[in-house]
Enzyme design. Structure first.
Site, PDB file in Angstrom:
ATOM      1  N   ASN A 146       0.846  -1.192   0.000  1.00  0.00           N
ATOM      2  CA  ASN A 146       0.000   0.000   0.000  1.00  0.00           C
ATOM      3  C   ASN A 146       0.888   1.251   0.000  1.00  0.00           C
ATOM      4  OD1 ASN A 146      -2.628  -1.255   0.188  1.00  0.00           O
ATOM      5  ND2 ASN A 146      -2.092  -1.852   2.289  1.00  0.00           N
TER       6      ASN A 146
ATOM      7  N   CYS B 188      -4.575  -8.297  -3.970  1.00  0.00           N
ATOM      8  CA  CYS B 188      -5.079  -7.108  -4.660  1.00  0.00           C
ATOM      9  C   CYS B 188      -5.723  -7.553  -5.970  1.00  0.00           C
ATOM     10  CB  CYS B 188      -3.936  -6.131  -4.937  1.00  0.00           C
ATOM     11  SG  CYS B 188      -4.511  -4.664  -5.819  1.00  0.00           S
ATOM     12  N   GLY B 189      -7.024  -7.339  -6.069  1.00  0.00           N
ATOM     13  CA  GLY B 189      -7.761  -7.785  -7.257  1.00  0.00           C
ATOM     14  C   GLY B 189      -7.362  -7.012  -8.503  1.00  0.00           C
TER      15      GLY B 189
ATOM     16  N   HIS C 152     -12.437  -6.788   4.698  1.00  0.00           N
ATOM     17  CA  HIS C 152     -13.323  -5.728   4.188  1.00  0.00           C
ATOM     18  C   HIS C 152     -14.510  -5.537   5.124  1.00  0.00           C
ATOM     19  CE1 HIS C 152     -11.417  -5.216   0.263  1.00  0.00           C
ATOM     20  NE2 HIS C 152     -11.059  -6.479   0.429  1.00  0.00           N
TER      21      HIS C 152
ATOM     22  N   GLU D  32      -9.437   2.635   1.250  1.00  0.00           N
ATOM     23  CA  GLU D  32      -8.577   1.457   1.387  1.00  0.00           C
ATOM     24  C   GLU D  32      -7.615   1.566   2.557  1.00  0.00           C
ATOM     25  OE1 GLU D  32      -6.464  -0.514  -1.709  1.00  0.00           O
ATOM     26  OE2 GLU D  32      -7.928   0.100  -3.206  1.00  0.00           O
TER      27      GLU D  32
ATOM     28  N   CYS E  61     -11.437  -0.790  -6.013  1.00  0.00           N
ATOM     29  CA  CYS E  61     -10.762  -1.855  -5.256  1.00  0.00           C
ATOM     30  C   CYS E  61     -11.350  -3.181  -5.723  1.00  0.00           C
ATOM     31  CB  CYS E  61     -10.981  -1.643  -3.751  1.00  0.00           C
ATOM     32  SG  CYS E  61     -10.231  -2.930  -2.741  1.00  0.00           S
ATOM     33  N   GLY E  62     -10.490  -4.051  -6.257  1.00  0.00           N
ATOM     34  CA  GLY E  62     -10.976  -5.323  -6.808  1.00  0.00           C
ATOM     35  C   GLY E  62     -11.492  -6.259  -5.732  1.00  0.00           C
TER      36      GLY E  62
ATOM     37  N   GLY F 292     -12.399  -5.300  -2.892  1.00  0.00           N
ATOM     38  CA  GLY F 292     -13.544  -4.580  -2.318  1.00  0.00           C
ATOM     39  C   GLY F 292     -14.798  -4.778  -3.150  1.00  0.00           C
TER      40      GLY F 292
HETATM   41  N1  LIG Z   1      -5.529  -1.903   0.593  1.00  0.00           N
HETATM   42  C1  LIG Z   1      -5.646  -3.338   0.468  1.00  0.00           C
HETATM   43  C2  LIG Z   1      -4.773  -3.911  -0.612  1.00  0.00           C
HETATM   44  C3  LIG Z   1      -5.100  -3.455  -2.012  1.00  0.00           C
HETATM   45  C4  LIG Z   1      -6.459  -3.946  -2.526  1.00  0.00           C
HETATM   46  C5  LIG Z   1      -6.701  -3.526  -3.920  1.00  0.00           C
HETATM   47  N2  LIG Z   1      -6.719  -2.176  -4.258  1.00  0.00           N
HETATM   48  C6  LIG Z   1      -7.641  -4.394  -4.736  1.00  0.00           C
HETATM   49  O1  LIG Z   1      -7.871  -4.036  -5.908  1.00  0.00           O
HETATM   50  O2  LIG Z   1      -8.063  -5.446  -4.273  1.00  0.00           O
HETATM   51  C7  LIG Z   1      -5.308  -4.019   1.800  1.00  0.00           C
HETATM   52  O3  LIG Z   1      -4.505  -3.490   2.582  1.00  0.00           O
HETATM   53  O4  LIG Z   1      -5.849  -5.096   2.064  1.00  0.00           O
END
Ligand SMILES: N[C@@H](CCC[C@H](N)C(=O)O)C(=O)O
Length: 266
Positions: free
Chosen positions: A64, A73-74, A152, A201, A210-211, A213
């Site tokens: 991050n 990370c999706g 999440h 995030e 966020c994937g 997410g």
């Molecule tokens: N901030 C997340 C990691 C990144 C997730 C991402 N942007 C996605 O697309 O899934 C974490 O700390 O879990």
């Protein structure tokens, strides 16, 4: 020493990608903080390392913008699929990607120019799905917790455009129920197969998408009977199609875009 990198985004969630087969990096935590800064660095939501793997075709590490390492990370997984194919690191269209939350399968969709148009990722089985009571002083009294390998918290709201992410995001990210912090999704249901989502995030703050997410949002929407098992998740930077299939796995489909290649001194 000079390092070559590629800036890519998935639905506006932008990361700096480094191929560590060519450029091994031993301080990714520090570099993610430094390079992610918009005014004095490259500017991004974080740093993604493409690494060799002894269990899968390749391995992903994701940091991050605050330097913390995430388990999954999706959006980056789709971008890695595009990078690997278009840089000639593989000619496979089904790629195994090792992550800290297990091996994910990327299925590449090619266009007639033999470039990657979109990617479907088997994100695995969501776990730890349950309602949580948040207590006093938060924007909502309850939410749905979902793990997509990373944590999440999904909150359903009536008027998503009124949510001031920068005001409510930090307190929820650090809610005492989540000692490792949490990614927070605000969701307004539009139909039984389409929702609007905005995200705060963990470790990066407001991002365009966020994937994981989006997957957690689809799961929470189906779990609470607000939507069916297939839904479009409309985020600030783009839309992802999510299916919670009969095998209980989540399949995420969406775009992956290269922005530019660059070089930076370390
Ligand atoms: N901030 C997340 C990691 C990144 C997730 C991402 N942007 C996605 O697309 O899934 C974490 O700390 O879990």
């Amino acid at each position: 020493m000079e390092i070559e990198f590629t800036k890519m985004h998935g639905a506006g969630n932008d990361y700096i990608y480094v191929n560590t087969l060519r450029y091994p990096i031993d301080n990714p935590e520090e570099l993610s903080v430094e390079w992610s800064r918009y005014h004095t660095g490259i500017g991004s939501d974080g740093l993604v390392l493409i690494c060799p793997s002894d269990q899968a075709d390749f391995k992903m590490r994701i940091f991050n913008a605050d330097g913390s390492e995430a388990r999954m990370c999706g959006n980056a997984s789709r971008c890695i699929g595009k990078y690997l194919y278009e840089e000639g690191l593989t000619n496979k269209t089904d790629i195994q990607l090792e992550t800290l939350s297990g091996i994910k399968i990327l299925h590449l969709h090619l266009n007639d120019k033999n470039t990657v148009e979109s990617v479907t990722v088997d994100m695995g089985i969501p776990t730890d799905i349950h309602e949580v009571a948040l207590g006093e002083g938060y924007i909502a009294s309850k939410g749905i917790a979902v793990s997509m390998g990373n944590p999440h918290l999904v909150l359903f709201v009536d008027e998503i455009n009124k949510i001031k992410l920068e005001e409510v995001g930090p307190a929820l990210e650090h809610h005492p129920l989540f000692p490792d912090r949490v990614n927070v999704e605000f969701v307004q249901v539009l139909t039984d197969s389409k929702v609007r989502m905005r995200v705060w995030e963990r470790g990066s703050g407001i991002t365009q998408a966020c994937g994981t997410g989006a997957c957690a949002t689809a799961v929470a929407s189906a779990f609470t009977d607000r939507c069916g098992r297939k839904s479009s998740i409309v985020m600030d930077g783009g839309t992802l199609e999510i299916e919670w299939a009969g095998d209980n796995h989540i399949y995420m489909t969406g775009p992956a875009t290269k922005v530019f290649d660059g070089k930076i001194e370390i």
